[in-house]
Design an enzyme around this catalytic site. Structure first.
Site, short mmCIF file in Angstrom:
data_model
loop_
_atom_site.label_atom_id
_atom_site.label_comp_id
_atom_site.label_asym_id
_atom_site.label_seq_id
_atom_site.Cartn_x
_atom_site.Cartn_y
_atom_site.Cartn_z
N HIS B 67 -14.17 42.81 -25.02
CA HIS B 67 -14.30 43.70 -26.19
C HIS B 67 -15.40 44.75 -26.00
O HIS B 67 -15.45 45.72 -26.75
CB HIS B 67 -14.45 42.90 -27.49
N ASP B 98 -11.26 37.27 -23.59
CA ASP B 98 -12.39 38.15 -23.87
C ASP B 98 -13.38 38.27 -22.71
O ASP B 98 -14.59 38.24 -22.92
CB ASP B 98 -13.10 37.71 -25.16
N SER B 177 -23.19 40.53 -27.11
CA SER B 177 -21.89 40.36 -26.47
C SER B 177 -21.95 40.64 -24.98
O SER B 177 -22.45 41.67 -24.56
CB SER B 177 -20.87 41.30 -27.11
#
Lengths: 511, 480
Positions: B67, B98, B177
């Protein structure tokens, strides 16, 4: 077509908000910010209506208790509704069906003397939202005068809505008809003639059903009111007339077709239509009046009994102006009478007579409403089975379309597209955990397909199928996962009493 | 979402690499991305930029979350203590778990960096440190916590896939992230998702190393093949009567198969009603779990660790007789419609100002049509086997108002069934149907009695007018 309108429930229980006494007899007071002098000449029409009305209206109190579809062996807590009924020919009092829906006890009360008599619901028709009440005391209505119905109305006409003050005085509010059209009635999906009415109503007690009168004649019954826009929907006089003139149990006839407007010139050229107006038949439901008459998808309806139908489906009514043609078929026509359509089909004009029929309930997959009847159910060792119905889905609240289990919502919405003879949809609604349902506690809202190898299309078929377990097991199959479950038939049989006691069930089934 | 900057912070660590050394392997990723606009599918979409974390692994590669680099048009990476941005490119991206792997054009970038090593699944309650650039400041941030839970979780990037996930109570915030979660100097996870504070406190998730290793192994052959699946559903067999009815011993083993998806790897090999007893020799408990690596995990974990072309052995019971079956593993494509898609341009056809598009999750999220029939077809696309007849649901998604389509409004969000008698199975069928010359184009919609009709003359006359007025740069895009 269906507008979001608050029901009159929101007006009901506000005794203390009753209008001050000095305003009561002044028809315009509620509408005007500064009260005009009392000696101002009054509208003679409303004065007349008051004189008659005093002798023709009664307070109606109804205590209603609906069934709880999540626990179909129980009733929900009782609610009281109050309204104003109208005495009509035949010694009965006319109210909206909604006022007495699921009623346990109905009471009539004379406005000024507060004399009371219990009453029974003589007839109720949820299609048109009307009910007739008969007092238990046969002499109760003596000396009162029935109201007659106004026959013809136009947009712009005025009428007075009658409310009752706690002391029995009549409060009148003048309103104006803003449109006359075929629209949805609240309890069924049937479109019938209704009047949109703009009226500055006060919050008062006894407001669930309110009559509107003009020149001493009944114009309609208020069935919905939106306080913000001050607009009301009235049950129209032709609908009341049809209801009063029909034999008991008779339902309103329907065509059983859906149509599209024919405004698009490209589409008109495509089907080769040169005649003006007309509507395009989209669907014809099986067994309906249209299907039996031989009307087909793709037909263009041009005229009905000599009334030209325009491109939106309206005709010119001598009494009400431009209204949808279905007013002629659903209300003006009686059950069993014949109407004739002029139809454009394959480039030719043909005449097709149709006998007006009521919808055949035996083909309904999911009932729209089930008022006044206890829902059927079967509890098997803790598994609760029901037939899918709209009232069951409505238990999820106002947003039930989004909140209720999706597959069930789709079954309800697209039931007309199911194969013919689908029957009812039996669902496993929930599980009351017992030793027999170990591992099945989380199952809910599953569509049952077969039980013990037999197709199940109603609760009574389910009851039959459960009588024949396979090798000592009740085998139940569902459309969704888990596809198949088994229960021990002997153990269920042996523990019935324990189940009844554990969950205080009055009975393990009602059919 | 991801907004960070960097600098070295010295944090004492119990063993292995210290924070300064870990920081040398940390990468700040700046992504300029362009998210397609499904409501104007011909438009390239709005440009936006974001920053995320990544870390260097063996072979001069950078690992991060998918992402962080989804829909990226331009990527730069920079190291701790080195202000120079280097241009990077995506080597592999795995939207179903992901993860993404990046390469840097200029090999100098890796000078003086250390490749981090992958560790194992950390023990419950053991301490971990999270590295990244979360909101709250510009420099590198390290937060510490313990392993709270090891379980399967839905990966919200695709919204459809669930894999093994480790929950930790260290603060994980936007900007973390793609950053490594460390224990004893080794990477034990990649920080990737969490709950916002008003939903749950101190709940963050990381992708554990089995998932990361699987990704690294999958791409060894030069391409990413996605996860494989059995494409079936089952239910537990804990009810004693059900066990007796199926002739099973009361030993609390086995699950019953409910649905086998058509066209999936188990189709024709496993039947609904079969009882699954063992997978790859491992006993399946009646709740569908197996014992693996000392823990109890869903039986699908065995399949999770396999690759395209592998197979799975299953011991099953069919009508009382036991047998062994071998399932060549693949994926269940119909589910793709219900997962969020990235790095794809939306398909569409514009004709007479009518916009036709295939329905998928991105489409539904963009339009929120609120059309009951379309909702049904989308929600039950897999479950009710709608994909068998219609690999794509094509709808009239938008109307660019013009006199040619003045009466088309009633048909908005209807599913196209036929055009001039030609069945529409996918968006390319719409394009080909409109290419055939005809005086009238008759468009039949599912569940609508009346067709939508356009005259060729009117469409032709309106064509350039509509394209110009609405800035439609292309009349179709059909590649997938």
């Amino acid at each position: 077509m269906i507008r979001q309108i608050v029901t009159l429930l929101s007006l009901a229980p506000l005794l203390t908000f009753a209008a001050p006494k000095q305003l009561i007899n002044h028809p315009y007071a509620a509408a005007e910010p500064s009260p005009s002098p009392l000696d101002e000449p009054q509208n003679t029409g409303s004065q007349g209506s008051r004189m008659v009305a005093e002798n023709s209206i009664l307070r109606v109190n109804s205590t209603n208790q609906a069934y709880d579809f999540f626990q179909p062996w129980l009733k929900k807590s009782p609610v009281s509704r109050r309204g104003v009924g109208v005495l009509v020919q035949g010694g009965c009092v006319l109210v909206t069906a909604e006022l007495v829906m699921n009623s346990n006890f109905v009471e009539l009360e004379k406005a000024t003397t507060a004399e009371k008599s219990s009453a029974t619901v003589e007839r109720v028709d949820y299609d048109c939202n009307l009910a007739l009440l008969r007092p238990s005391d046969p002499g109760f209505l003596e000396g009162m005068k029935p109201l007659t119905l106004e026959k013809s109305l136009r947009v712009g006409n005025e009428a007075a809505v009658l409310q009752l003050e706690p002391n029995g005085e009549i409060a009148q509010t003048i309103g104006q008809i803003t449109s006359i059209s075929v629209g949805a009635y609240p309890l069924e999906n049937l479109g019938l003639l209704q009047y949109k009415f703009r009226v500055p109503l006060q919050q008062r007690d006894s407001s669930f059903t309110l009559p509107a009168v003009s020149d001493g004649r009944l114009v309609g019954l208020l069935m919905r009111f939106d306080a913000r826009s001050q607009s009301a929907d009235l049950i129209s006089t032709p609908v009341i007339r049809h209801f009063l003139d029909s034999p008991a149990q008779a339902r309103f006839p329907r065509m059983g077709l859906s149509f599209s407007a024919l405004r698009d010139p490209q589409f008109r050229r495509f089907i080769g239509l040169t005649e003006p107006g007309g509507i395009y038949v989209n669907e014809v439901s099986p067994h309906g009046s249209a299907a039996e008459a031989g009307i087909k998808r793709g037909d263009v309806l041009l005229a009905l009994d000599g009334h030209a139908i325009d491109q939106d489906g309206n005709y010119d009514d001598p009494n009400f102006g431009r209204v949808l043609f279905s007013h002629l078929t659903n209300t003006v026509a009686k059950l069993g009478s014949e109407v004739t359509f002029t139809i454009f089909r394959n480039g030719k004009l043909i005449e097709i007579p149709a006998v007006m029929r009521a919808p055949d309930r035996s083909h309904v997959v999911s009932d729209v409403q089930l008022a006044d009847q206890p829902p059927d159910y079967i509890v098997l060792g803790g598994l609760v089975f029901l037939e899918l119905s709209r009232p069951y889905l409505q238990e999820w609240g106002n947003d039930w379309v989004n909140a209720a289990p999706k597959r069930l919502v789709y079954y309800d919405a697209f039931q007309n597209e199911l194969p013919e003879g689908r029957g009812k949809i039996v669902i496993l609604a929930q599980v009351l955990p017992t030793p027999e349902t170990l591992g099945y506690e989380d199952l809910q809202n599953l569509v049952v397909t077969e039980v013990n190898g037999k197709r199940v299309q109603s609760l009574s078929e389910l009851a039959e199928a459960l009588k024949k377990p396979l090798k000592g097991f009740q085998k139940i199959e569902f459309e969704e996962d888990p596809k198949t479950i088994f229960l021990d038939a002997a153990s269920i049989e042996a523990n019935q009493k324990a189940l009844i006691e554990r969950y205080s069930l009055p009975a393990l089934q009602r059919l | 979402m991801l907004r960070v900057s960097l600098f070295i912070i010295c944090v004492f660590l119990a063993a292995g690499l210290d924070a300064a050394e870990i920081a040398e392997s940390l990468v700040r990723i700046e992504a300029t991305s362009q998210e397609p606009n499904y409501k104007a599918p011909w438009s390239p979409g709005e440009v936006s930029s974001g920053v995320g974390a990544g870390f260097i692994v063996q072979g001069d590669r950078i690992l991060t979350n998918a992402h962080v680099v989804s829909n990226a048009r331009f990527l730069t990476v920079s190291k701790e203590g080195d202000p120079k941005p280097y241009s990077a490119k995506v080597m592999y991206v795995a939207h179903d778990c992901d993860l993404a792997m990046l390469a840097v054009d200029n090999a100098e970038f890796f000078n003086g960096t250390t490749a981090l090593e992958l560790g194992d699944i950390p023990a419950i309650e053991s301490g971990v440190s999270v590295y990244g650039y979360p909101i709250g400041g510009k420099r590198l941030s390290v937060t510490r916590g313990i392993v709270s839970r090891i379980d399967f979780q839905t990966y919200s990037h695709s919204g459809m896939d669930s894999h093994l996930t480790i929950q930790i109570d260290a603060a994980i915030n936007p900007g973390n992230s793609g950053g490594p979660v460390m224990q004893k100097g080794k990477v034990v996870g990649v920080a990737f998702q969490g709950y916002s504070g008003d939903v749950a406190q101190n709940v963050g998730y990381m992708i554990p190393t089995p998932v990361v290793r699987r990704f690294l192994k999958d791409v060894e052959d030069g391409k990413y093949d996605r996860y494989v699946d059995l494409a079936l559903t089952y239910h537990n067999l804990s009810n004693p009567a059900a066990r007796k009815a199926l002739g099973l011993p009361a030993d609390d083993a086995g699950v019953m198969v409910d649905t086998v998806y058509g066209g999936g790897p188990s189709d024709g090999i496993i039947h609904p009603g079969d009882v699954l007893l063992r997978i790859e020799g491992l006993r399946i408990a009646s709740d569908g779990t197996i014992d693996l690596d000392g823990g109890s995990v869903p039986l699908t974990e065995v399949v999770e660790r396999k690759f395209r072309g592998d197979s799975a052995m299953l011991d099953i019971l069919r009508v009382g007789a036991s047998r062994q079956v071998k399932i060549p593993l693949g994926d269940a494509w119909p589910f793709a419609l219900q997962s969020k898609a990235y790095d794809e341009k939306p398909q569409f056809v514009v004709f007479g100002g009518l916009v036709f598009q295939p329905v998928d999750k991105n489409f539904m999220d963009a339009y929120k049509p609120g059309n009951l029939r379309l909702d049904y077809l989308f929600d039950f696309f897999v479950e009710d086997g709608i994909y068998r007849d219609r690999p794509q649901l094509v709808v009239l998604s938008n109307i660019l108002p013009d006199s040619v389509n003045a009466y088309a409004k009633d048909f908005l969000f209807s599913v196209v069934d036929e055009i001039n008698g030609q069945k529409i199975h996918r968006i390319s069928d719409v394009a080909s149907a409109f290419e055939k010359a005809s005086d009238y184009y008759v468009i039949k919609m599912l569940g609508v009695g009346r067709p939508l009709v356009l005259e060729r003359k009117a469409v032709e006359e309106a064509r350039s007018r509509i394209l110009q007025r609405y800035g439609v740069t292309s009349e179709h895009y059909l590649k997938k």
